[in-house]
Write a protein that holds these residues in place. Structure first.
Motif, PDB file in Angstrom:
ATOM      1  N   SER A   1      -5.862  -7.639  -4.688  1.00 24.08           N
ATOM      2  CA  SER A   1      -5.500  -8.418  -3.506  1.00 24.08           C
ATOM      3  C   SER A   1      -5.087  -7.453  -2.397  1.00 24.08           C
ATOM      4  N   SER A   2      -5.293  -7.870  -1.158  1.00 21.45           N
ATOM      5  CA  SER A   2      -4.990  -6.984  -0.029  1.00 21.45           C
ATOM      6  C   SER A   2      -3.503  -6.664   0.035  1.00 21.45           C
ATOM      7  N   VAL A   3      -2.646  -7.601  -0.360  1.00 19.81           N
ATOM      8  CA  VAL A   3      -1.194  -7.369  -0.340  1.00 19.81           C
ATOM      9  C   VAL A   3      -0.833  -6.269  -1.339  1.00 19.81           C
ATOM     10  N   VAL A   4      -1.373  -6.350  -2.556  1.00 20.02           N
ATOM     11  CA  VAL A   4      -1.081  -5.354  -3.589  1.00 20.02           C
ATOM     12  C   VAL A   4      -1.643  -4.001  -3.175  1.00 20.02           C
TER      13      VAL A   4
ATOM     14  N   THR B   1      -2.305  -2.854  -0.101  1.00 18.58           N
ATOM     15  CA  THR B   1      -1.542  -2.312   1.035  1.00 18.58           C
ATOM     16  C   THR B   1      -0.215  -1.726   0.568  1.00 18.58           C
ATOM     17  N   SER B   2       0.455  -2.461  -0.304  1.00 20.57           N
ATOM     18  CA  SER B   2       1.726  -1.980  -0.844  1.00 20.57           C
ATOM     19  C   SER B   2       1.514  -0.683  -1.627  1.00 20.57           C
ATOM     20  N   ALA B   3       0.449  -0.629  -2.420  1.00 20.65           N
ATOM     21  CA  ALA B   3       0.157   0.567  -3.224  1.00 20.65           C
ATOM     22  C   ALA B   3      -0.129   1.769  -2.323  1.00 20.65           C
ATOM     23  N   LEU B   4      -0.878   1.565  -1.260  1.00 18.12           N
ATOM     24  CA  LEU B   4      -1.188   2.667  -0.338  1.00 18.12           C
ATOM     25  C   LEU B   4       0.085   3.206   0.312  1.00 18.12           C
ATOM     26  N   ALA B   5       0.992   2.297   0.695  1.00 18.06           N
ATOM     27  CA  ALA B   5       2.258   2.727   1.306  1.00 18.06           C
ATOM     28  C   ALA B   5       3.119   3.467   0.279  1.00 18.06           C
ATOM     29  N   ASP B   6       3.206   2.926  -0.937  1.00 18.74           N
ATOM     30  CA  ASP B   6       4.011   3.565  -1.984  1.00 18.74           C
ATOM     31  C   ASP B   6       3.437   4.927  -2.364  1.00 18.74           C
ATOM     32  N   LYS B   7       2.109   5.029  -2.394  1.00 20.44           N
ATOM     33  CA  LYS B   7       1.462   6.298  -2.712  1.00 20.44           C
ATOM     34  C   LYS B   7       1.772   7.335  -1.634  1.00 20.44           C
ATOM     35  N   ALA B   8       1.753   6.919  -0.371  1.00 16.68           N
ATOM     36  CA  ALA B   8       2.052   7.843   0.733  1.00 16.68           C
ATOM     37  C   ALA B   8       3.479   8.374   0.619  1.00 16.68           C
ATOM     38  N   VAL B   9       4.415   7.502   0.288  1.00 12.82           N
ATOM     39  CA  VAL B   9       5.815   7.931   0.125  1.00 12.82           C
ATOM     40  C   VAL B   9       5.922   8.903  -1.049  1.00 12.82           C
ATOM     41  N   LEU B  10       5.263   8.582  -2.148  1.00 13.99           N
ATOM     42  CA  LEU B  10       5.312   9.453  -3.324  1.00 13.99           C
ATOM     43  C   LEU B  10       4.693  10.814  -3.018  1.00 13.99           C
TER      44      LEU B  10
ATOM     45  N   GLU C   1      -3.087  -5.445 -11.517  1.00  9.69           N
ATOM     46  CA  GLU C   1      -1.933  -5.179 -12.370  1.00  9.69           C
ATOM     47  C   GLU C   1      -1.601  -3.688 -12.392  1.00  9.69           C
ATOM     48  N   ALA C   2      -2.640  -2.838 -12.420  1.00 11.14           N
ATOM     49  CA  ALA C   2      -2.417  -1.385 -12.437  1.00 11.14           C
ATOM     50  C   ALA C   2      -1.750  -0.929 -11.140  1.00 11.14           C
ATOM     51  N   LEU C   3      -2.238  -1.421 -10.005  1.00  9.75           N
ATOM     52  CA  LEU C   3      -1.644  -1.043  -8.710  1.00  9.75           C
ATOM     53  C   LEU C   3      -0.211  -1.561  -8.600  1.00  9.75           C
ATOM     54  N   ALA C   4       0.010  -2.795  -9.038  1.00  3.38           N
ATOM     55  CA  ALA C   4       1.359  -3.371  -8.959  1.00  3.38           C
ATOM     56  C   ALA C   4       2.323  -2.588  -9.848  1.00  3.38           C
ATOM     57  N   LEU C   5       1.859  -2.178 -11.032  1.00  2.00           N
ATOM     58  CA  LEU C   5       2.709  -1.401 -11.938  1.00  2.00           C
ATOM     59  C   LEU C   5       3.012  -0.024 -11.350  1.00  2.00           C
ATOM     60  N   ALA C   6       2.001   0.629 -10.789  1.00  2.00           N
ATOM     61  CA  ALA C   6       2.214   1.943 -10.165  1.00  2.00           C
ATOM     62  C   ALA C   6       3.209   1.826  -9.005  1.00  2.00           C
ATOM     63  N   SER C   7       3.075   0.782  -8.202  1.00  2.00           N
ATOM     64  CA  SER C   7       4.000   0.580  -7.073  1.00  2.00           C
ATOM     65  C   SER C   7       5.419   0.325  -7.564  1.00  2.00           C
ATOM     66  N   ALA C   8       5.554  -0.518  -8.593  1.00  2.00           N
ATOM     67  CA  ALA C   8       6.889  -0.835  -9.109  1.00  2.00           C
ATOM     68  C   ALA C   8       7.567   0.403  -9.690  1.00  2.00           C
ATOM     69  N   LEU C   9       6.756   1.322 -10.244  1.00  2.00           N
ATOM     70  CA  LEU C   9       7.323   2.531 -10.854  1.00  2.00           C
ATOM     71  C   LEU C   9       7.524   3.669  -9.865  1.00  2.00           C
ATOM     72  N   GLN C  10       7.135   3.474  -8.625  1.00  2.00           N
ATOM     73  CA  GLN C  10       7.275   4.538  -7.631  1.00  2.00           C
ATOM     74  C   GLN C  10       8.718   5.054  -7.516  1.00  2.00           C
ATOM     75  N   PRO C  11       9.765   4.192  -7.523  1.00  2.00           N
ATOM     76  CA  PRO C  11      11.136   4.732  -7.449  1.00  2.00           C
ATOM     77  C   PRO C  11      11.463   5.667  -8.624  1.00  2.00           C
ATOM     78  N   LEU C  12      10.961   5.345  -9.813  1.00  2.00           N
ATOM     79  CA  LEU C  12      11.179   6.208 -10.970  1.00  2.00           C
ATOM     80  C   LEU C  12      10.431   7.529 -10.783  1.00  2.00           C
ATOM     81  N   CYS C  13       9.198   7.443 -10.322  1.00  2.00           N
ATOM     82  CA  CYS C  13       8.379   8.653 -10.161  1.00  2.00           C
ATOM     83  C   CYS C  13       8.990   9.624  -9.155  1.00  2.00           C
TER      84      CYS C  13
END
Length: 195
Positions: free
Chosen positions: A170-173, A175-184, A133-145
């Protein structure tokens, strides 16, 4: 009491909330009942109603909120209320993940006005070690950040959740978090001179 909005049931909110959030977090399904209960609390000066443009936001005075939080803790319902609070604001955050459109700026502004509640939702994930849930929330908020220069905070959220992850996410969450973190991080590095 069922169908009653008590100060304890809205003490999970930080920095204010709107009617939809109150309905979601209190679990009262009938909108007008929630509105009536909020107005009773306003009439008793337990709650403040602020007009923000065409919207109304409600907030407890901080001293009342602290007292109500204590009462919530004693009620045995704190976990359920905080879970509903986290779920509501996770849904708000996921709204930023929608493809950019003509209402993207409105969605970003709305999410930014809820930043304190979004932080509280993330904090609840941290308190309960809810890594997915923490990773999914961080990823969802990446556009705001990245669009509102909250780079350090966003990176901090990713860092905490990724450092705590020992295979629970989960591996999907993940992977998405790692990609979003790299963009941020890319935006953070580019904008570091402007902070």
């Amino acid at each position: 009491e069922p169908n009653q909005v008590q100060p304890a049931s809205i003490s999970a909110f930080v920095g204010g909330f709107d009617l939809a959030a109150a309905q979601s977090v209190t679990g009262i399904s009938v909108k007008y009942q929630v509105l009536d209960q909020l107005m009773l609390l306003v009439d008793k000066s337990l709650l403040i109603a602020d007009e923000v443009g065409t919207d109304t936001r409600y907030r407890l005075l901080e001293t009342m909120r602290q007292y109500a939080l204590e009462k919530l803790g004693e009620s045995g319902e704190a976990g359920e209320i905080r879970d509903r609070h986290r779920s509501h604001y996770a849904k708000v955050a996921r709204g930023l993940d929608a493809p950019p459109g003509s209402d993207q700026e409105r969605r970003l502004s709305s999410a930014e006005s809820e930043l304190d509640n979004l932080r509280a939702a993330f904090g609840w994930c941290v308190d309960n070690e809810e890594i997915d849930e923490a990773l999914a929330l961080a990823s969802a908020l990446q556009p705001l950040c990245y669009s509102r220069s909250h780079w350090r905070e966003g990176n901090g959220w990713f860092e905490w959740a990724l450092n705590q992850n020992d295979g629970r996410a989960s591996s999907v969450v993940e992977t998405s978090a790692l990609a979003d973190k790299a963009v941020l991080e890319m935006f953070s590095d580019a904008g570091a001179g402007y902070e």
